[in-house]
Design an enzyme around this catalytic site. Structure first.
Site, PDB file in Angstrom:
ATOM      1  N   ASP A   1       0.852  -1.198   0.000  1.00  0.00           N
ATOM      2  CA  ASP A   1       0.000   0.000   0.000  1.00  0.00           C
ATOM      3  C   ASP A   1       0.880   1.237   0.000  1.00  0.00           C
ATOM      4  OD1 ASP A   1      -3.228   0.453   1.113  1.00  0.00           O
ATOM      5  OD2 ASP A   1      -1.864   2.158   0.968  1.00  0.00           O
TER       6      ASP A   1
ATOM      7  N   THR B   1      -1.649   6.442   0.565  1.00  0.00           N
ATOM      8  CA  THR B   1      -2.149   7.744   0.107  1.00  0.00           C
ATOM      9  C   THR B   1      -3.047   8.284   1.211  1.00  0.00           C
ATOM     10  OG1 THR B   1      -4.192   6.859  -0.838  1.00  0.00           O
ATOM     11  CG2 THR B   1      -2.237   6.827  -2.267  1.00  0.00           C
TER      12      THR B   1
ATOM     13  N   THR C   1     -15.773  -2.635  -9.666  1.00  0.00           N
ATOM     14  CA  THR C   1     -16.957  -1.920  -9.190  1.00  0.00           C
ATOM     15  C   THR C   1     -18.125  -2.068 -10.164  1.00  0.00           C
ATOM     16  OG1 THR C   1     -17.808   0.309  -8.799  1.00  0.00           O
ATOM     17  CG2 THR C   1     -15.945   0.146 -10.276  1.00  0.00           C
ATOM     18  N   ASP C   2     -19.338  -1.905  -9.642  1.00  0.00           N
ATOM     19  CA  ASP C   2     -20.514  -1.917 -10.521  1.00  0.00           C
ATOM     20  C   ASP C   2     -20.584  -0.658 -11.383  1.00  0.00           C
ATOM     21  OD1 ASP C   2     -21.202  -0.062  -8.562  1.00  0.00           O
ATOM     22  OD2 ASP C   2     -23.145  -0.949  -8.087  1.00  0.00           O
ATOM     23  N   GLU C   3     -19.780   0.372 -11.030  1.00  0.00           N
ATOM     24  CA  GLU C   3     -19.863   1.631 -11.789  1.00  0.00           C
ATOM     25  C   GLU C   3     -19.416   1.469 -13.238  1.00  0.00           C
ATOM     26  OE1 GLU C   3     -18.688   5.248  -9.996  1.00  0.00           O
ATOM     27  OE2 GLU C   3     -19.334   4.634  -8.011  1.00  0.00           O
TER      28      GLU C   3
ATOM     29  N   TYR D   1     -13.370   8.011 -12.874  1.00  0.00           N
ATOM     30  CA  TYR D   1     -13.118   6.858 -11.990  1.00  0.00           C
ATOM     31  C   TYR D   1     -13.616   5.570 -12.638  1.00  0.00           C
ATOM     32  CZ  TYR D   1     -14.185   3.391  -8.376  1.00  0.00           C
ATOM     33  OH  TYR D   1     -14.303   2.214  -7.670  1.00  0.00           O
ATOM     34  N   SER D   2     -14.886   5.551 -13.055  1.00  0.00           N
ATOM     35  CA  SER D   2     -15.420   4.288 -13.570  1.00  0.00           C
ATOM     36  C   SER D   2     -14.775   3.918 -14.909  1.00  0.00           C
ATOM     37  CB  SER D   2     -16.944   4.316 -13.656  1.00  0.00           C
ATOM     38  OG  SER D   2     -17.404   5.418 -14.385  1.00  0.00           O
TER      39      SER D   2
ATOM     40  N   SER E   1     -11.665   4.472 -15.624  1.00  0.00           N
ATOM     41  CA  SER E   1     -10.348   3.881 -15.305  1.00  0.00           C
ATOM     42  C   SER E   1     -10.520   2.455 -14.772  1.00  0.00           C
ATOM     43  CB  SER E   1      -9.578   4.760 -14.319  1.00  0.00           C
ATOM     44  OG  SER E   1     -10.177   4.745 -13.032  1.00  0.00           O
ATOM     45  N   LYS E   2     -11.569   2.218 -13.994  1.00  0.00           N
ATOM     46  CA  LYS E   2     -11.793   0.857 -13.490  1.00  0.00           C
ATOM     47  C   LYS E   2     -12.206  -0.063 -14.651  1.00  0.00           C
ATOM     48  CE  LYS E   2     -11.732  -0.512  -9.758  1.00  0.00           C
ATOM     49  NZ  LYS E   2     -10.639  -1.064  -8.902  1.00  0.00           N
TER      50      LYS E   2
ATOM     51  N   ARG F   1     -28.562   3.904  -4.821  1.00  0.00           N
ATOM     52  CA  ARG F   1     -27.407   3.012  -4.725  1.00  0.00           C
ATOM     53  C   ARG F   1     -27.834   1.726  -4.038  1.00  0.00           C
ATOM     54  NH1 ARG F   1     -26.083   6.185  -7.912  1.00  0.00           N
ATOM     55  NH2 ARG F   1     -24.187   7.444  -8.088  1.00  0.00           N
TER      56      ARG F   1
ATOM     57  N   ASN G   1     -30.727   8.078  -2.082  1.00  0.00           N
ATOM     58  CA  ASN G   1     -29.834   8.800  -1.166  1.00  0.00           C
ATOM     59  C   ASN G   1     -30.606   9.556  -0.086  1.00  0.00           C
ATOM     60  OD1 ASN G   1     -27.658   7.947  -2.678  1.00  0.00           O
ATOM     61  ND2 ASN G   1     -27.432   9.867  -3.809  1.00  0.00           N
TER      62      ASN G   1
ATOM     63  N   PRO H   1     -21.289  16.339 -11.519  1.00  0.00           N
ATOM     64  CA  PRO H   1     -21.370  16.225 -12.988  1.00  0.00           C
ATOM     65  C   PRO H   1     -21.382  14.749 -13.406  1.00  0.00           C
ATOM     66  CG  PRO H   1     -19.519  17.627 -12.316  1.00  0.00           C
ATOM     67  CD  PRO H   1     -20.059  17.002 -11.071  1.00  0.00           C
TER      68      PRO H   1
END
Ligand code: NAD
Ligand code: DAU
Length: 351
Positions: A36, A39, A133-135, A158-159, A161-162, A222, A257, A290
């Site tokens: 690790d 970060t 991830t599910d994203e 993010y999604s 890149s995953k 979610r 949410n 966004p």
């Protein structure tokens, strides 16, 4: 198989620390190496209870450092990898996409290359387990669920890149016969989650009587899973899955949410001996994220049927346990919300 040498990446983070704890405590004949970079999201305090275990070692290092990764693989000869290290927060990815490309894509490729080169085609009893991830599936409308067959359609840096890292893992499976499995999980919550994510952020703000910044109209949905149930699913998949499989993991637990936030407010009012309704007054609707994905919901029937896994707690039980943990670990919360986190919060929310 006995005496495995397992490299877990990102083990000082939220989910990784629960995975490490489970593996170290359950499998004394394995050696678990935690790599690790520490970060802002990595915290050695998360693993204080297992740090002196004989079957556990910590290595501080960055998965984007190709030389370091190659050296570690040739020195320790890991037969398995459980890869969790990532930049994981959508809002940060909107501000700095390149950091996500570096860790989530390049870092993953460094690990794949080191693993491939070390074993050089002799992959018997070896496994590269990629945590995703599910994203990656993008967003749902009011109906339907993500299955393992849903096409990838990521919407945030993010999604994206995953999704890219998932594609590389599969491509290494096809091209080099690298033995892999991938799981795509829904939103986790529970102890040790960094308070930039919805639930711990709002717990922290409720304690401090600060505004609760709900994005847009709060009608985003979610599917929440208690983190210890995710760690159990990872253990099950690691030990029981066939190679080249993908598993979706979810909580069978969709909630909007705004409804989640109201539930959390009421639980906190009770636990803090405040009049019911006090914390709901902190709810503040703010500018939307966004590209905000409207709804995630997982069809987790494959892991349930193939591996016999299912969540062990209801959402209400999990949320109560989570709130209790944060209230009992105020020092942990204070430690992680000091320093650079404060400037991130100020800049992002302007509250
Ligand atoms: P986290 O942000 O809490 O922890 C990430 C960890 O990775 C930290 O310990 C950090 O120090 C480490 N790390 C980051 N960059 C690194 C680098 N370049 N080299 C080495 N270590 C590095 O994340 P999390 O929420 O625990 O998520 C873990 C994994 O699970 C991620 O791959 C994420 O995409 C995936 N995931 C998370 C969720 C969720 O709800 N949190 C859901 C599904 C999948
Ligand atoms: O679905 C899995 C993903 O869940 C993981 O891959 C990610 O690593 C993890 O961060 C999480 O992503 P989300 O963007 O869904 O989680 P987050 O906690 O940031 O937000 C949850 C929902 O709450 C989302 O609809 C945005 C909203 N939100 C979030 C924050 C931080 C708010 O309304 N206000 C906030 O301040």
């Amino acid at each position: 198989m006995k005496n495995r040498k397992i490299l877990v990446t990102g083990g000082a983070g939220f989910i990784g620390s629960h995975v490490i704890r489970r593996l170290v405590n359950r499998y004394s004949d394995y050696h678990i190496y935690n790599l690790d970079a520490l970060t802002y999201a990595g915290n050695p305090e998360n693993l204080i209870d297992v740090e002196n275990s004989l079957n556990y070692s910590f290595v501080k290092g960055d998965i984007t450092d190709e030389n370091l990764i190659n050296d570690l693989f040739s020195n320790y000869r890991f037969d398995s990898v459980i890869h969790l290290a990532a930049e994981s927060h959508v809002d940060r990815s909107i501000k700095d996409p390149l950091a996500f490309v570096k860790t989530n894509i390049i870092g993953t490729i460094n690990l794949l290359n080191a693993f491939k080169n070390l074993w050089n085609g002799d992959f018997e009893d070896k496994l590269f387990y990629h945590i995703s991830t599910d994203e990656v599936y993008g967003t749902l409308g009011d109906e339907g669920l993500f299955t393992e067959e849903t096409s990838y359609d990521p919407n945030s840096p993010y999604s994206a890149s995953k999704a890219s890292s998932d594609h590389f893992v599969r491509a290494y499976g096809e091209t080099y016969e690298l033995p892999y499995v991938i799981s795509n999980c829904s939103n986790n919550y529970g102890p040790n989650q960094f308070p930039e994510k919805l639930i711990p952020l709002f717990i922290n703000n409720i304690i401090a009587m600060k505004p609760l910044p709900v994005y847009g109209d709060g009608n985003y949905t979610r599917d929440w899973l208690y983190v210890i149930d995710h760690a159990t699913a990872i253990d099950d998949i690691f030990h029981k899955s066939n190679l080249h499989e993908t598993y979706n993991i979810g909580g069978f637990n969709e909630i909007k949410n705004i409804d989640l936030v109201k539930q959390l407010c009421d639980i906190m009012d009770k636990k803090l001996n405040r009049q019911i309704g006090t914390s709901q007054q902190l709810i503040t609707f703010v500018k939307d994220r966004p590209g905000h994905d409207y709804r995630y919901a997982i069809d987790a029937s494959k892991i349930k049927e193939d591996l016999g896994w299912k969540p062990s707690v209801t959402f209400s039980e999990g949320l109560n346990k989570t709130v209790d943990w944060y209230l009992d670990n105020k020092k942990w919360l204070d430690n992680v919300t000091s320093g650079s986190y404060r400037s991130y919060y100020k800049e992002h929310y302007k509250l």
